[in-house]
Design an enzyme around this catalytic site. Structure first.
Site, PDB file in Angstrom:
ATOM      1  CB  SER A  44       5.601  91.608  12.498  1.00 48.02           C
ATOM      2  OG  SER A  44       4.789  92.453  12.948  1.00 48.02           O
ATOM      3  CG  ASP A 334      -1.625  92.012   7.669  1.00 46.87           C
ATOM      4  OD1 ASP A 334      -1.341  93.189   8.375  1.00 46.87           O
ATOM      5  OD2 ASP A 334      -0.646  91.217   7.761  1.00 46.87           O
ATOM      6  CG  HIS A 337       1.736  93.766   9.818  1.00 48.22           C
ATOM      7  ND1 HIS A 337       1.323  92.450   9.825  1.00 48.22           N
ATOM      8  CD2 HIS A 337       2.694  93.698  10.954  1.00 48.22           C
ATOM      9  CE1 HIS A 337       1.566  91.813  11.041  1.00 48.22           C
ATOM     10  NE2 HIS A 337       2.646  92.614  11.548  1.00 48.22           N
TER      11      HIS A 337
END
Length: 359
Positions: A44, A334, A337
């Site tokens: 990600s 978040d 991340h």
């Protein structure tokens, strides 16, 4: 019998040369001729929207993700704004934004200057991405092979070989393997101790690098993993009532990084004509968490979105109550991340410390 006007011939030749220049102009970027393209793989941190085109819960193409991106658009990047592929491509003088390979609207010039093959939720371990149905690294490698064929069809085999050999390749994976597959879901913990599992991860990473090399890559960087025990989700899950950094996760991260660094040094000697570099993201993030005020940060132990303790992907949404107003004061966007602001510090540190790879 018709006669060709010499002026028309000259105009035609100039037009043809200009067209060819546009088609292959990405081989010599105006700011950094040595790096025609950036090609990235992994999870990600490097996914710039590939998961948008998959049937998976691992998507972030909705607010508040992307709220500080150009136009305030949620593109599928796991942050409030730009992510490392964008920032690296910009510093190398290649382009402003790194597109996802799976975007069906990509043009040949997008491909010529590089794309992201990464998929949020992926890892080196084949088991890691199965729960969310994300694109595993072997699937990303298959897409890279398709990418090569597209380049060959557009600019020919010789130009394609030049682009691949001179481009920068970066692989960013391993975080989901340790934090999720091993410590949270326990998929591998029943089979392996930490030492054995990190050995497996290094073997998978080494194999992936060698596969890239066999396909023509010569400038390859591989990131370690951050101190995973200090990301907000791991503090929440394994840090006790004080939400301290989870030491077992940090120790596993450090152990893996040490082994990976050693293996990449070996590959750098073994793979002729290559630059294979270990990219440390553990210590830059540790420095931000330990000394946040030096870099302008105020919050280190929770993310901006909602409570920031557990929200990630679909749990971080426009319905999340309490999302912070200024993400630049937070290290984490978040619960897993970093923010664009934190990414900038990490990317700058990485590029400065690895001139042989990037320049």
């Amino acid at each position: 019998m018709s006669h060709t006007n010499p002026i028309n011939v000259i105009v035609w030749c100039i037009t043809l040369i200009s067209y060819m220049h546009i088609r292959v102009g990405a081989i010599t970027s105006s700011n950094n001729a040595k790096t025609p393209a950036l090609l990235v793989f992994g999870d990600s941190i490097f996914d710039t929207g590939n998961n948008n085109y998959r049937v998976t819960l691992g998507k972030v193409n909705f607010p508040p993700y992307g709220r500080d991106f150009k136009g305030g658009v949620a593109t599928g990047r796991y942050s409030n704004g730009k992510t490392p592929p964008d920032l690296i491509a910009k510093q190398l003088g290649i382009k402003e934004f790194m597109p996802p390979y799976l975007d069906p609207t990509l043009k040949i010039n997008d491909l010529l200057t590089g794309v992201s093959f990464a998929s949020g939720g992926a890892g080196y371990d084949p088991q890691t991405g199965k729960l969310l149905n994300v694109l595993p690294l072997d699937g990303q490698l298959k897409n890279f092979k398709k990418y090569i064929n597209k380049l060959k069809a557009a600019v020919g085999e010789n130009t394609t070989s030049t682009i691949i050999s001179q481009s920068v390749f970066i692989v960013c994976a391993g975080s989901n393997d340790i934090a999720n597959t091993y410590f949270t879901l326990l998929i591998r913990r029943l089979e392996y101790d930490v030492s054995s599992y990190t050995n497996l991860m290094v073997n998978w990473a080494s194999t992936f690098v060698q596969e890239l090399y066999n396909l023509g890559a010569r400038r390859i960087g591989v990131t370690g993993v951050p101190l995973l025990g200090c990301v907000p989700s791991q503090r929440t899950l394994h840090g006790g009532h004080k939400r301290s950094c989870a030491e077992k996760e940090n120790q596993a991260s450090a152990l893996y990084n040490t082994k990976l660094n050693s293996e990449l040094e070996s590959l750098n000697q073994k793979l002729e004509g290559s630059t294979v570099a270990y990219l440390d993201i553990y210590n830059p993030l540790l420095n931000l968490i330990t000394n946040p005020s030096q870099s302008g940060f105020q919050v280190v132990n929770k993310g901006c979105c909602g409570t920031g303790n557990i929200e990630v992907a679909f749990l971080c949404s426009k319905l999340s109550i309490g999302t912070c107003e200024d993400a630049s004061k937070y290290i984490f966007w978040d619960s897993f991340h970093p923010t664009e602001a934190a990414y900038r510090f990490i990317v700058n540190d990485t590029i400065q410390k690895n001139p042989n790879l990037f320049f």
